[in-house]
Design a protein around this motif. Structure first.
Motif, short mmCIF file in Angstrom:
data_model
loop_
_atom_site.label_atom_id
_atom_site.label_comp_id
_atom_site.label_asym_id
_atom_site.label_seq_id
_atom_site.Cartn_x
_atom_site.Cartn_y
_atom_site.Cartn_z
N ARG A 129 -10.25 13.47 0.74
CA ARG A 129 -11.08 12.37 0.22
C ARG A 129 -10.76 12.07 -1.24
O ARG A 129 -10.70 10.90 -1.64
CB ARG A 129 -12.57 12.71 0.38
CG ARG A 129 -13.54 11.82 -0.37
CD ARG A 129 -13.41 10.35 0.05
NE ARG A 129 -14.18 9.48 -0.81
CZ ARG A 129 -13.69 8.86 -1.88
NH1 ARG A 129 -12.41 9.04 -2.25
NH2 ARG A 129 -14.45 8.05 -2.59
N ARG A 130 -10.54 13.10 -2.03
CA ARG A 130 -10.25 12.90 -3.45
C ARG A 130 -8.91 12.20 -3.66
O ARG A 130 -8.68 11.60 -4.72
CB ARG A 130 -10.27 14.24 -4.20
CG ARG A 130 -11.65 14.90 -4.23
CD ARG A 130 -11.70 16.05 -5.21
NE ARG A 130 -10.86 17.17 -4.82
CZ ARG A 130 -11.25 18.17 -4.04
NH1 ARG A 130 -12.49 18.18 -3.54
NH2 ARG A 130 -10.43 19.17 -3.74
N ARG A 131 -8.04 12.27 -2.67
CA ARG A 131 -6.70 11.65 -2.78
C ARG A 131 -6.62 10.31 -2.05
O ARG A 131 -5.57 9.68 -2.04
CB ARG A 131 -5.63 12.59 -2.22
CG ARG A 131 -5.67 14.00 -2.78
CD ARG A 131 -5.32 14.06 -4.25
NE ARG A 131 -5.63 15.37 -4.81
CZ ARG A 131 -6.51 15.59 -5.76
NH1 ARG A 131 -7.19 14.58 -6.27
NH2 ARG A 131 -6.74 16.79 -6.22
N THR A 132 -7.72 9.88 -1.42
CA THR A 132 -7.72 8.67 -0.60
C THR A 132 -8.39 7.52 -1.32
O THR A 132 -9.54 7.63 -1.74
CB THR A 132 -8.46 8.92 0.75
OG1 THR A 132 -7.86 10.03 1.41
CG2 THR A 132 -8.36 7.70 1.65
N ARG A 133 -7.69 6.41 -1.44
CA ARG A 133 -8.27 5.22 -2.05
C ARG A 133 -9.02 4.36 -1.04
O ARG A 133 -10.01 3.71 -1.37
CB ARG A 133 -7.18 4.34 -2.69
CG ARG A 133 -6.45 4.97 -3.85
CD ARG A 133 -5.64 3.91 -4.61
NE ARG A 133 -4.62 4.54 -5.44
CZ ARG A 133 -3.31 4.45 -5.24
NH1 ARG A 133 -2.86 3.74 -4.23
NH2 ARG A 133 -2.47 5.05 -6.03
N LYS A 134 -8.56 4.36 0.21
CA LYS A 134 -9.15 3.45 1.19
C LYS A 134 -9.54 4.14 2.49
O LYS A 134 -10.71 4.22 2.84
CB LYS A 134 -8.18 2.30 1.47
CG LYS A 134 -8.74 1.25 2.42
CD LYS A 134 -7.72 0.14 2.67
CE LYS A 134 -8.28 -0.87 3.67
NZ LYS A 134 -7.30 -1.92 4.01
N ASP A 190 -3.43 4.93 -0.73
CA ASP A 190 -4.30 3.99 -0.03
C ASP A 190 -4.66 4.50 1.36
O ASP A 190 -5.81 4.46 1.77
CB ASP A 190 -3.63 2.62 0.08
CG ASP A 190 -3.39 1.98 -1.27
OD1 ASP A 190 -4.37 1.80 -2.01
OD2 ASP A 190 -2.22 1.69 -1.59
N PHE A 250 0.83 -1.20 0.00
CA PHE A 250 0.00 0.00 0.00
C PHE A 250 0.87 1.25 0.00
O PHE A 250 2.05 1.23 0.37
CB PHE A 250 -0.95 0.00 1.21
CG PHE A 250 -0.26 0.03 2.55
CD1 PHE A 250 0.12 1.23 3.15
CD2 PHE A 250 0.01 -1.16 3.22
CE1 PHE A 250 0.75 1.25 4.38
CE2 PHE A 250 0.64 -1.15 4.47
CZ PHE A 250 1.01 0.06 5.05
N SER A 251 0.26 2.35 -0.42
CA SER A 251 0.91 3.66 -0.39
C SER A 251 0.38 4.45 0.80
O SER A 251 -0.76 4.29 1.22
CB SER A 251 0.65 4.41 -1.69
OG SER A 251 -0.74 4.50 -1.95
N GLU A 289 -2.57 12.81 -7.45
CA GLU A 289 -2.17 11.47 -7.03
C GLU A 289 -3.07 10.97 -5.91
O GLU A 289 -3.60 11.76 -5.13
CB GLU A 289 -0.72 11.46 -6.56
CG GLU A 289 0.28 11.79 -7.63
CD GLU A 289 1.71 11.75 -7.10
OE1 GLU A 289 2.24 10.63 -6.92
OE2 GLU A 289 2.27 12.82 -6.85
N THR A 290 -3.23 9.66 -5.84
CA THR A 290 -4.03 9.07 -4.78
C THR A 290 -3.18 8.10 -3.96
O THR A 290 -2.18 7.56 -4.45
CB THR A 290 -5.25 8.32 -5.34
OG1 THR A 290 -4.81 7.31 -6.25
CG2 THR A 290 -6.19 9.28 -6.05
N VAL A 342 -13.47 5.23 2.74
CA VAL A 342 -14.05 5.53 1.42
C VAL A 342 -15.29 4.69 1.18
O VAL A 342 -15.32 3.52 1.56
CB VAL A 342 -12.99 5.27 0.33
CG1 VAL A 342 -13.60 5.35 -1.06
CG2 VAL A 342 -11.84 6.25 0.47
#
Length: 244
Positions: free
Chosen positions: A152-157, A128, A60-61, A125-126, A244
């Motif tokens: 929120r726009r940059r968060t995948r999880k 995790d 994960f990032s 960029e997004t 998310v």
């Protein structure tokens, strides 16, 4: 391999000698709070670590906003599947310390010198996992809402924030009165000068939201779930999780 620090934007102001002296004094005082664990920072990071272990089965990032000198973060990320770490902070001296601590880390490291609001709003960029530790409370309420929507726009999880929180029946003056009443004796490991520096900073610069409002801001920003996970030992700050 040495860790490099890049500028969010070219031509960013260089820290002058006077600013460096101010930073060193303030940072030493803040570091005392961390060393004495008066902010329950270790408990908050321990809970973050547990989440990363339990839920991070795949690489994960990780985005660390206002990362400072990454105090405790190397240990927090140890034994996890983190593949990429990005830290953003406005302080060059803090990032220099962070780079030294992260040298040789078994994951990709990216350190950025710049304002966290500018960094999150300008990037596409997004990540995790996004972590905000004791930084959003310096913003006005409208800016917190805007920032959480941008996060929120940059968060995948998942996004986790650890921030000072008012009781739901408290206004800001009542929170400050409670802080002064409860912490002047509890934080007795500080010198009088250190206590004056910290209490002045909190009274002048901190704008904590009510507990319910922190969660509502996350939902309004576009997160599907908002949950309080933990409150510090002195009832000063709380850890919130937004999914998310």
């Amino acid at each position: 391999m040495a860790v490099s620090i890049r500028e969010l934007r070219q031509g960013a102001p260089i820290l002058d000698e006077d600013a460096l002296l101010i930073f060193q004094k303030q940072w030493r005082t803040y570091q005392r709070l961390l060393d004495l664990d008066y902010l329950s920072h270790r408990d908050a990071l321990s809970r973050l670590h547990a989440i990363l272990i339990a839920e991070g089965a795949h690489p994960f990032s990780f985005l660390d906003l206002a990362c400072g000198d990454v105090f405790g973060m190397v240990e927090t990320l140890s034994d996890t599947h983190v593949a990429r770490y990005r830290g953003v902070d406005l302080s060059t001296p803090a990032l220099t310390l962070a780079a030294a601590r992260l040298e040789g880390a078994p994951f990709t490291v990216d350190l950025i010198h710049g304002d966290i609001v500018e960094a999150i709003e300008q990037s596409d960029e997004t990540f995790d996992i996004v972590w905000c530790g004791l930084c959003l409370h310096h913003l006005a309420s409208a800016d917190k809402r805007r920032m959480l929507a941008a996060i929120r726009r940059r968060t995948r999880k998942t996004c986790l924030i650890y921030e000072p929180a008012r009781h739901d029946d408290e206004d800001r003056p009542a929170f400050m009165a409670r802080f002064l009443r409860d912490h002047s004796a509890r934080w007795n490991g500080l010198t009088e000068s250190e206590w004056q520096d910290i209490s002045r900073h909190i009274i002048e610069c901190d704008f904590p939201e009510r507990d319910a409002d922190w969660r509502a801001m996350g939902i309004a920003g576009g997160f599907a779930g908002a949950e309080k996970l933990f409150t510090s030992a002195t009832d000063f700050a709380s850890l919130y999780r937004f999914d998310v």
